[in-house]
Design a protein around this motif. Structure first.
Motif, short mmCIF file in Angstrom:
data_model
loop_
_atom_site.label_atom_id
_atom_site.label_comp_id
_atom_site.label_asym_id
_atom_site.label_seq_id
_atom_site.Cartn_x
_atom_site.Cartn_y
_atom_site.Cartn_z
N THR A 101 -14.70 -2.85 -8.20
CA THR A 101 -15.69 -1.84 -8.57
C THR A 101 -15.16 -0.43 -8.32
OG1 THR A 101 -17.44 -3.40 -7.98
CG2 THR A 101 -18.07 -1.10 -8.23
N ALA A 102 -14.48 -0.25 -7.19
CA ALA A 102 -13.90 1.07 -6.88
C ALA A 102 -12.83 1.45 -7.89
CB ALA A 102 -13.33 1.07 -5.47
N MET A 103 -12.02 0.48 -8.32
CA MET A 103 -10.97 0.76 -9.30
C MET A 103 -11.57 1.16 -10.64
SD MET A 103 -7.91 -1.74 -10.62
CE MET A 103 -9.11 -2.86 -11.35
N VAL A 160 -15.55 -5.54 -4.33
CA VAL A 160 -15.76 -4.13 -3.98
C VAL A 160 -14.56 -3.29 -4.43
CG1 VAL A 160 -15.98 -2.52 -2.05
CG2 VAL A 160 -17.31 -4.63 -2.07
N LEU A 161 -13.35 -3.79 -4.21
CA LEU A 161 -12.16 -3.07 -4.65
C LEU A 161 -12.10 -2.97 -6.18
CD1 LEU A 161 -9.49 -4.51 -2.20
CD2 LEU A 161 -10.57 -2.27 -2.13
N VAL A 209 0.61 1.42 -3.95
CA VAL A 209 -0.69 2.04 -4.18
C VAL A 209 -0.66 3.53 -3.85
CG1 VAL A 209 -3.13 1.99 -3.56
CG2 VAL A 209 -1.86 -0.14 -3.75
N TYR A 245 0.82 -1.21 0.00
CA TYR A 245 0.00 0.00 0.00
C TYR A 245 0.85 1.26 0.00
CZ TYR A 245 -4.25 -2.68 0.63
OH TYR A 245 -5.31 -3.53 0.44
N ALA A 300 -14.87 -8.65 -0.72
CA ALA A 300 -14.01 -7.46 -0.60
C ALA A 300 -13.23 -7.22 -1.88
CB ALA A 300 -13.04 -7.63 0.58
N GLY A 301 -12.79 -8.31 -2.55
CA GLY A 301 -12.11 -8.15 -3.83
C GLY A 301 -13.02 -7.55 -4.90
#
Length: 203
Positions: free
Chosen positions: A158-160, A155-156, A66, A62, A152-153
């Motif tokens: 979708t956010a990306m 959701v991440l 990131v 991170y 959770a993967g």
């Protein structure tokens, strides 16, 4: 107060402060820097919990990838945040409604939550003999919390995709490369010249 408790309070206070500055800072570059500080303090808390693998992943992945990527993207794209904020008041009622729903859900989840009787003793229990922190974490994630981990993967992901869609803008003044147009050019329109060293191409 023990040294363990002192470090816990230092990391916790710094983490809460940096997380608040991430959402309240007006400069996006400063927000990313405070985000890096939040990750570092969270890694310190993981070290206090003897979760060395999570701490190193948080710092290496991170902070090292990131967050630094966010920083370079913000600095290089030169996103016009003033233009993005136009129409903020238009979506303010919907945002307040969604925020209220999320806050209500958090209250309903946290309010009845209590610490179990043996939780503190279980946290301070050392890892089983012959099992590393990484192995124990993998067994828990990929057995008991497999569905939540996959959710959770998603959701991440979708956010990306949402971040890419929001930042991808086609500017009419910026020239873009067109491979089909280049391949369709006639060879007669291209002239090969031999350019001498330290001399430009004459017209």
């Amino acid at each position: 107060m023990t040294i363990h408790s002192a470090f816990f309070y230092v990391f916790s206070i710094a983490l809460i402060f940096s997380a608040f500055m991430v959402i309240s800072s007006r400069n996006p570059v400063q927000s990313v820097l405070f985000l890096i500080l939040a990750f570092v303090n969270a890694a310190g808390l993981f070290l206090l919990l003897q979760a060395e693998f999570l701490a190193m992943i948080l710092v290496v992945v991170y902070v090292g990838a990131v967050a630094v990527l966010f920083l370079f993207v913000v600095m290089m794209l030169d996103v016009d945040f003033t233009e993005l904020r136009q129409g903020f008041l238009q979506y303010l009622p919907a945002g307040i409604l969604i925020g209220a729903v999320v806050a209500l859900e958090l209250i309903l989840v946290v309010a009845p939550w209590v610490i179990g009787a043996g939780t503190e003793a279980h946290v301070t229990t050392p890892a089983p003999v012959g099992m590393s922190n990484t192995l124990a974490l993998g067994r828990v994630i990929y057995t008991q919390y497999l569905v939540l981990f996959q959710a959770a993967g998603l959701v991440l992901l979708t956010a990306m995709i949402g971040a890419i869609v929001l930042t991808l803008r086609h500017r009419p003044t910026v020239k873009r490369q067109s491979i089909p147009a280049q391949n369709a050019r006639s060879p007669k329109t291209v002239e090969a010249r031999k350019v001498r060293s330290r001399q430009g191409v004459g017209v």
